[in-house]
Write a protein that holds these residues in place. Structure first.
Motif, PDB file in Angstrom:
ATOM      1  N   LEU A   1     -15.595  51.572 -38.116  1.00  0.00           N
ATOM      2  CA  LEU A   1     -14.546  50.906 -38.873  1.00  0.00           C
ATOM      3  C   LEU A   1     -13.701  51.930 -39.616  1.00  0.00           C
ATOM      4  O   LEU A   1     -14.233  52.866 -40.212  1.00  0.00           O
ATOM      5  CB  LEU A   1     -15.153  49.928 -39.882  1.00  0.00           C
TER       6      LEU A   1
ATOM      7  N   LEU B   1     -15.106  41.405 -44.756  1.00  0.00           N
ATOM      8  CA  LEU B   1     -15.239  42.461 -43.746  1.00  0.00           C
ATOM      9  C   LEU B   1     -16.458  42.207 -42.867  1.00  0.00           C
ATOM     10  O   LEU B   1     -16.432  42.481 -41.663  1.00  0.00           O
ATOM     11  CB  LEU B   1     -15.343  43.826 -44.405  1.00  0.00           C
TER      12      LEU B   1
ATOM     13  N   ARG C   1     -14.532  48.597 -48.992  1.00  0.00           N
ATOM     14  CA  ARG C   1     -14.955  49.981 -48.730  1.00  0.00           C
ATOM     15  C   ARG C   1     -16.477  50.075 -48.577  1.00  0.00           C
ATOM     16  O   ARG C   1     -16.990  50.730 -47.667  1.00  0.00           O
ATOM     17  CB  ARG C   1     -14.507  50.891 -49.877  1.00  0.00           C
TER      18      ARG C   1
ATOM     19  N   ALA D   1     -13.524  55.333 -42.932  1.00  0.00           N
ATOM     20  CA  ALA D   1     -14.778  55.047 -43.633  1.00  0.00           C
ATOM     21  C   ALA D   1     -15.937  55.794 -42.994  1.00  0.00           C
ATOM     22  O   ALA D   1     -16.854  55.208 -42.437  1.00  0.00           O
ATOM     23  CB  ALA D   1     -15.040  53.544 -43.618  1.00  0.00           C
TER      24      ALA D   1
ATOM     25  N   THR E   1      -9.506  49.382 -36.800  1.00  0.00           N
ATOM     26  CA  THR E   1      -8.845  49.591 -38.091  1.00  0.00           C
ATOM     27  C   THR E   1      -8.547  48.255 -38.747  1.00  0.00           C
ATOM     28  O   THR E   1      -7.910  47.383 -38.154  1.00  0.00           O
ATOM     29  CB  THR E   1      -7.536  50.376 -37.919  1.00  0.00           C
TER      30      THR E   1
ATOM     31  N   ALA F   1     -17.566  48.705 -45.263  1.00  0.00           N
ATOM     32  CA  ALA F   1     -17.239  49.610 -44.164  1.00  0.00           C
ATOM     33  C   ALA F   1     -18.191  50.802 -44.120  1.00  0.00           C
ATOM     34  O   ALA F   1     -18.645  51.223 -43.047  1.00  0.00           O
ATOM     35  CB  ALA F   1     -15.796  50.087 -44.304  1.00  0.00           C
TER      36      ALA F   1
ATOM     37  N   HIS G   1     -21.490  49.653 -42.741  1.00  0.00           N
ATOM     38  CA  HIS G   1     -21.386  49.410 -41.298  1.00  0.00           C
ATOM     39  C   HIS G   1     -21.442  50.728 -40.538  1.00  0.00           C
ATOM     40  O   HIS G   1     -22.174  50.855 -39.535  1.00  0.00           O
ATOM     41  CB  HIS G   1     -20.075  48.690 -40.980  1.00  0.00           C
ATOM     42  N   ASN G   2     -20.680  51.713 -40.985  1.00  0.00           N
ATOM     43  CA  ASN G   2     -20.610  52.989 -40.266  1.00  0.00           C
ATOM     44  C   ASN G   2     -21.875  53.815 -40.399  1.00  0.00           C
ATOM     45  O   ASN G   2     -22.056  54.801 -39.676  1.00  0.00           O
ATOM     46  CB  ASN G   2     -19.413  53.797 -40.762  1.00  0.00           C
TER      47      ASN G   2
ATOM     48  N   ALA H   1     -16.412  42.112 -38.867  1.00  0.00           N
ATOM     49  CA  ALA H   1     -17.282  42.966 -38.065  1.00  0.00           C
ATOM     50  C   ALA H   1     -18.079  42.144 -37.055  1.00  0.00           C
ATOM     51  O   ALA H   1     -18.288  42.566 -35.907  1.00  0.00           O
ATOM     52  CB  ALA H   1     -18.221  43.759 -38.972  1.00  0.00           C
TER      53      ALA H   1
ATOM     54  N   LEU I   1     -10.330  52.036 -42.446  1.00  0.00           N
ATOM     55  CA  LEU I   1      -9.567  51.203 -43.372  1.00  0.00           C
ATOM     56  C   LEU I   1      -8.211  51.828 -43.649  1.00  0.00           C
ATOM     57  O   LEU I   1      -8.084  53.038 -43.788  1.00  0.00           O
ATOM     58  CB  LEU I   1     -10.301  51.019 -44.701  1.00  0.00           C
TER      59      LEU I   1
END
Length: 716
Positions: free
Chosen positions: A395, A644, A379, A339, A356, A382, A385-386, A648, A397
């Motif tokens: 993160l 998710l 998705r 991601a 992961t 993620a 977050h990134n 996290a 996936l």
């Protein structure tokens, strides 16, 4: 076992605490070492219970009675202090696994082993009853297997014979699936030694077949089958053993064998060689590991600096060796996706650990619409977050398609369990796939978070005997589905006369919903229950009866959208003008299509939201519709986004080392996460999700389901 926390004391009553064995509503059980070096299981009662004089009197009486038990196959009381601020009791520690763990991992025991188990547990019961006690909680989790024989443990809810119960009126004491009918009816005065014989029969049935004799699921359904239905003993292969167990499970206490009769029929199994050779070796190895536990290091207090975790072992490094490989494939194969938006790593990113998370969903079968929504929700979470500059980890996936097939789901779970990179799984997205996969995840302590599988069946996997189970059911139990409807029919559109339609095409589910509403009806209301057999789809007679009873509300208690639509059409044809209602199992496009105009005005309880009608989800809705080029958010995506987010949050404090699965399971079980749909938290005593924040109301308006909100806050 779990490490001690910063809040745990270093010692209790001269016992040095080593680890946590388990926690529950009454207190904490520790592994402890006495001054003389002997290991003990030490239970400390929570202060709020100890503040009740009646409870303290009961604890004092039962500790004294338990100290009188003199039996080889029980764990003797070694010390106790009923007068401490937090009363405690210590018993000799048995290092073997529980019967529940052993059967779950290795399957049913051979008939001779079950007979030996029964004979020795019957001896244990003889000692318990001789001390004037009734155990009242005989279950696989309270039977420990040692190389020389089993041990019956935990007399924490035992009741001295003839003593007055110091419990709430009508409280059911015991574990559903292993309690007797008289316990299930909360008739405390009737619970004596025959009740323990019934529970022992349940335990032997489980040991011989790996299935409890009254099935699984939520407590009310199991209790109903215990009281009213015959046990399922088809998995017991030996006729004589099956006959004896059936006698133990007689509904009438007087028809059950006495403990001396059980001992005579089970025979003398005096040999220590009572287990199959392979299992004996497993138990001995585990026992040796526990007996050599080192003294614990005290955990840091909350807010203290966290040291870097120790370097991973060579085996762990080998498991992680393939983490750099990224494979992108389609169809039913693994689809690993990093991601990062396709961008190469920066120098800052290179210093961050990568966590992961796997998504297991139906992406190609009949449930692909829901599965795709779940994948899209994860998705997006993620990616966001990134994109944060202050993130402590990246993160990644791994998305796997199980096609909605149980066999494929089990294979997907096998692959994920053996993938050392994966620290948690979001999904599966259907009943069949979740039930097929959950055993593998539980054994590997790999957290599995699902909000989309049928909770009546899956709640059995949560394992209330072991709240540290790695199965996380994020939606409330089906047994709670009646609460939103009761509130609607009490406060939002009051109905004084209520008809419950029990659809025998889904007997257990229908009974569960109807029972909940009948036992806790809207205040001052009259409730009538009507059954429709599975052999007919004609709901006309029920509709006519509802009108004759002047019903102001009719609740379809089954789970079939097609049959619910037939009920809706029958009510419309009969001229019913009150409130029709059902649960989330019915709230589907199939119901709306089949019912047509008869669906108008139907009210539903549900465990999912419409994020477009939540102010807390406004940003998510904008991002989701833009990211995927859609006009609305599909069902399941918002809950997946929250799943998710929860992961996290609990991953953040784990430092830069590998994310240990068991540590993550523990952190999840004790976490509280405020998501865009609601707050997620789990009950310490049972491991079940807090229900009330996750119960919602919907109503069909102009042919479209309209989200009314959390049921306690909803307005018409």
């Amino acid at each position: 076992m779990r490490p001690l926390t910063a809040q745990d004391p270093e010692s209790v009553g001269g016992h040095r605490l080593l680890a946590r064995i388990g926690t529950g509503g009454m207190g904490v059980v520790y592994l402890a070492r006495s001054k003389g070096g002997a290991l003990a299981a030490l239970k400390v009662i929570r202060a709020e219970h100890a503040a009740d004089p009646g409870f303290r009197a009961r604890f004092r009486r039962e500790a004294q009675a338990a100290a009188r038990i003199d039996g080889r196959w029980t764990a003797p009381v070694t010390a106790a202090d009923p007068e401490a601020a937090e009363p405690w009791i210590a018993t000799a520690f048995v290092p073997g696994p529980t019967l529940a763990e052993t059967v779950a991992e290795h399957g049913p025991l051979p008939p001779d082993t079950v007979r030996a188990l029964g004979a020795r547990l019957a001896e244990a019961l003889a000692a318990v009853h001789a001390a004037g006690l009734v155990h009242r909680d005989i279950k696989p989790g309270n039977v420990l297997l040692a190389p020389d024989g089993p041990r019956l443990i935990d007399f924490g809810i035992a009741r001295a014979g003839g003593a007055t119960a110091l419990t709430a009126t009508d409280a059911v004491i015991g574990t559903p699936g292993y309690l007797s009918p008289e316990q299930a009816r909360a008739r405390d005065e009737e619970v004596g030694p025959p009740s323990d014989v019934f529970s022992l029969g349940c335990v032997l049935a489980y040991a011989a077949s790996a299935r409890p004799p009254f099935g699984g699921g939520v407590a009310p359904a199991v209790i109903f089958r215990t009281v009213h239905e015959d046990p399922g003993l088809g998995g017991i292969t030996e006729d004589g053993l099956r006959t004896l167990v059936a006698r133990c499970l007689a509904k009438d206490p007087a028809a059950r064998p006495t403990v001396p009769e059980l001992l005579a029929q089970l025979g003398d199994f005096g040999s220590d060689d009572w287990l199959p050779p392979g299992l004996h070796a497993v138990i001995a190895e585990r026992s040796a590991q526990v007996l050599h536990l080192p003294e614990p290091e005290r955990p840091a207090a909350p807010g203290a600096p966290v040291d870097e975790p120790p370097a991973p072992s060579r085996r762990r490094l080998l498991m992680l060796g393939g983490a750099a490989a990224v494979v992108l494939a389609g169809g039913g194969s693994t689809a690993a996706w990093l991601a990062t938006g396709g961008k190469g790593p920066s120098s800052a990113a290179a210093s961050r650990p990568r966590r992961t998370v796997a998504v297991q969903a139906d992406l190609s079968g009949s449930g692909k619409e829901l599965g795709t929504s779940v994948e899209h929700g994860v998705r997006l979470a993620a990616e966001q977050h990134n994109a944060r500059a202050d993130r402590r980890f990246d993160l990644a996936l791994t998305v796997l398609d199980d096609g909605g097939d149980a066999d494929r789901a089990a294979e997907v779970a096998r692959r994920l369990v053996t993938d050392g990179r994966v620290c948690a799984v979001i999904g599966p997205t259907s009943d069949a796939t979740a039930l097929a996969a959950q055993d593998r995840y539980k054994k590997a302590l790999l957290p599995m978070l699902t909000a989309w599988a049928g909770s009546d069946a899956l709640y059995a996997a949560v394992d209330t005997e072991n709240p540290t189970s790695s199965v996380f059911q994020l939606r409330p139990s089906d047994s709670a589905s009646g609460a939103p409807l009761a509130r609607y029919l009490t406060s939002l559109r009051p109905a004084r006369r209520l008809v419950l339609v029990e659809d025998q095409a889904a007997r257990d589910y229908s009974w569960l919903i109807a029972h909940g509403l009948a036992e806790n009806p809207p205040s001052g209301r009259t409730v009538v229950r009507r059954q429709v057999t599975a052999a007919t789809a004609d709901f006309g007679p029920v509709a006519v009866a509802a009108l004759a009873a002047h019903a102001q509300a009719v609740v379809y208690c089954g789970e079939s959208p097609r049959r619910a639509a037939a009920c809706a059409r029958a009510l419309q044809a009969a001229g019913f003008t009150g409130t029709p209602a059902a649960t989330e199992a019915v709230l589907t496009p199939e119901f709306l299509r089949a019912a047509g105009t008869a669906a108008e005005g139907w009210v539903f309880s549900a465990t999912f939201v419409d994020p477009a009608r939540l102010t807390t989800a406004a940003g998510f809705v904008r991002s989701f519709t833009k990211r995927y080029g859609v006009r609305s958010v599909g069902r399941g995506a918002a809950e997946a986004y929250d799943a998710l987010g929860l992961l996290a949050q609990v991953l953040a404090p784990l430092g830069t080392g590998p994310a240990d699965r068991s540590t993550l399971t523990h952190r999840l079980r004790t976490a509280s996460y405020r998501g865009i749909t609601r707050t997620y938290a789990f009950r310490a005593a049972t491991g079940e999700v807090e229900e009330e924040p996750g119960l919602f109301l919907w109503r069909v308006q102009h042919g479209t389901p309209l989200f009314l909100g959390q049921y306690q806050q909803a307005k018409v």
